[in-house]
Design a protein around this motif. Structure first.
Motif, PDB file in Angstrom:
ATOM      1  N   TRP A  72      33.638  28.110  27.649  1.00  8.65           N
ATOM      2  CA  TRP A  72      34.074  29.514  27.733  1.00  8.65           C
ATOM      3  C   TRP A  72      34.786  29.906  26.431  1.00  8.65           C
ATOM      4  CZ3 TRP A  72      34.630  32.701  32.498  1.00  8.65           C
ATOM      5  CH2 TRP A  72      33.921  32.151  33.584  1.00  8.65           C
ATOM      6  N   LEU A 111      41.534  35.882  33.666  1.00  6.05           N
ATOM      7  CA  LEU A 111      41.532  37.016  34.595  1.00  6.05           C
ATOM      8  C   LEU A 111      41.018  36.582  35.969  1.00  6.05           C
ATOM      9  CD1 LEU A 111      42.065  40.024  34.882  1.00  6.05           C
ATOM     10  CD2 LEU A 111      39.737  40.463  34.148  1.00  6.05           C
ATOM     11  N   ILE A 112      39.973  35.747  35.971  1.00  7.39           N
ATOM     12  CA  ILE A 112      39.409  35.285  37.247  1.00  7.39           C
ATOM     13  C   ILE A 112      40.445  34.414  37.972  1.00  7.39           C
ATOM     14  CG2 ILE A 112      37.617  33.813  38.278  1.00  7.39           C
ATOM     15  CD1 ILE A 112      35.780  34.775  35.896  1.00  7.39           C
ATOM     16  N   LYS A 113      41.148  33.562  37.196  1.00  8.64           N
ATOM     17  CA  LYS A 113      42.140  32.658  37.800  1.00  8.64           C
ATOM     18  C   LYS A 113      43.390  33.402  38.258  1.00  8.64           C
ATOM     19  CE  LYS A 113      40.248  28.636  37.531  1.00  8.64           C
ATOM     20  NZ  LYS A 113      40.049  27.743  38.617  1.00  8.64           N
ATOM     21  N   PRO A 148      44.070  37.219  38.817  1.00 11.12           N
ATOM     22  CA  PRO A 148      43.666  38.633  38.768  1.00 11.12           C
ATOM     23  C   PRO A 148      44.848  39.579  38.487  1.00 11.12           C
ATOM     24  CG  PRO A 148      42.736  37.521  40.692  1.00 11.12           C
ATOM     25  CD  PRO A 148      43.694  36.557  40.064  1.00 11.12           C
ATOM     26  N   LEU A 182      38.475  36.166  30.083  1.00 17.13           N
ATOM     27  CA  LEU A 182      37.784  36.403  31.362  1.00 17.13           C
ATOM     28  C   LEU A 182      38.148  35.287  32.349  1.00 17.13           C
ATOM     29  CD1 LEU A 182      35.766  38.072  32.987  1.00 17.13           C
ATOM     30  CD2 LEU A 182      33.919  36.714  32.004  1.00 17.13           C
ATOM     31  N   TYR A 183      38.204  34.075  31.846  1.00 19.84           N
ATOM     32  CA  TYR A 183      38.563  32.928  32.695  1.00 19.84           C
ATOM     33  C   TYR A 183      39.975  33.115  33.271  1.00 19.84           C
ATOM     34  CZ  TYR A 183      39.146  28.072  34.144  1.00 19.84           C
ATOM     35  OH  TYR A 183      39.355  26.933  34.882  1.00 19.84           O
ATOM     36  N   SER A 229      41.066  27.518  29.933  1.00 20.77           N
ATOM     37  CA  SER A 229      39.647  27.706  30.190  1.00 20.77           C
ATOM     38  C   SER A 229      38.835  26.573  29.545  1.00 20.77           C
ATOM     39  CB  SER A 229      39.191  29.058  29.632  1.00 20.77           C
ATOM     40  OG  SER A 229      39.647  29.207  28.317  1.00 20.77           O
TER      41      SER A 229
END
Ligand code: UDP
Length: 242
Positions: free
Chosen positions: A201, A212-214, A216, A209-210, A197
């Motif tokens: 961030w 998780l977004i990358k 899922p 969170l980064y 990240s």
């Protein structure tokens, strides 16, 4: 004395102190090992006795995730600083060329450790990578032989948890190496196949969170973070009642 967070003892150090401590362990050349638990790993330690033993017996236990820092605050046992394992490893690697010391990269899918070696050598000219080995194997013996022949100062063990921690505990007595570090997916990052990240961030403690977004699919693993924080609150309440 370690700071205990849900049964796992952490060394409370700044990043600079952790790097100096790791470097001096490396110079002792006794295949000491570093573990870098995040909240998911703390929860795993409480379910898996072998993982807990490997963590307790580590020579350096540093808080990798921002969640551990929050958990420590909840328990009124603050830790000095979050020390991401990959940053500690990067700092040690940057110091190796000047001291003429070597690193061995062990773990990840075939080819990744070699890519990581190339990228690291581009970034740190003169870096001696004395060997690489992928993390998909059935027999420890030939790997130990290969590592011992290379006699690295630093050995990155990147097999994911709990495999890497158990591997380091089981083999510390058999290895001719300076210091081992259990570092999860770090070789994928060094190789450039997984992006870490951005710093902005990280500074906000949003690395999770980064990721998780990358990816899922990590949601099942990440759900351990709120569970860890609830467990810390539970321990604090129990502690107050006693
Ligand atoms: N891995 C390995 N051998 C195995 C299982 C996993 O070398 O038997 C590697 C996998 O290829 C990846 C790393 O271990 O490079 C684990 O990455 P993950 O993202 O799960 O770790 P994290 O950084 O979250 O601890």
């Amino acid at each position: 004395m370690r700071t205990e967070i849900l049964g796992v003892g952490f060394d409370s150090l700044t990043k600079a102190e952790a790097a100096d401590k790791a470097f001096s362990l490396m110079e002792e050349r006794r295949a000491a090992y570093v573990v870098t638990p995040n909240p998911e790993i703390v929860m795993l330690c409480n379910k898996d006795a072998g993982m807990m033993e490997a963590t307790r017996k580590a020579d350096l236990v540093i808080p990798d995730g921002i969640g551990v820092i929050y958990g420590a605050k909840i328990l009124s046992r603050p830790l000095k600083e979050r020390v991401p394992g990959i940053e500690l490893a990067t700092e040690l690697i940057s110091r190796l060329p000047d001291k003429n010391k070597s690193v061995f990269l062990f773990g990840a899918k075939p080819g990744i450790a070699d890519m990581a070696a190339q990228e690291l050598q581009k970034k740190y000219p003169g870096l001696k990578v004395c060997g690489t080995e992928n993390g998909y194997f059935t027999d420890d013996a030939p790997i130990i032989e290969k590592i011992n022949a290379a006699a690295p100062d630093l050995l990155l063990v990147c097999l994911g948890a709990p495999k890497q921690e158990k591997w380091m505990l089981a083999n510390t007595g058999k290895l001719n190496a300076g210091l081992m570090m259990g570092l999860g997916g770090s070789l994928d990052v060094f190789a450039g196949v997984v992006q870490r990240s951005p710093d902005s961030w990280n500074r906000l403690g949003l690395e999770w969170l980064y990721r998780l977004i990358k990816q899922p699919s990590r949601i099942k693993r990440m759900i351990k973070l709120p569970l860890f924080l609830f467990a810390a609150v539970g321990e604090r309440i129990r502690g107050k009642k006693q």
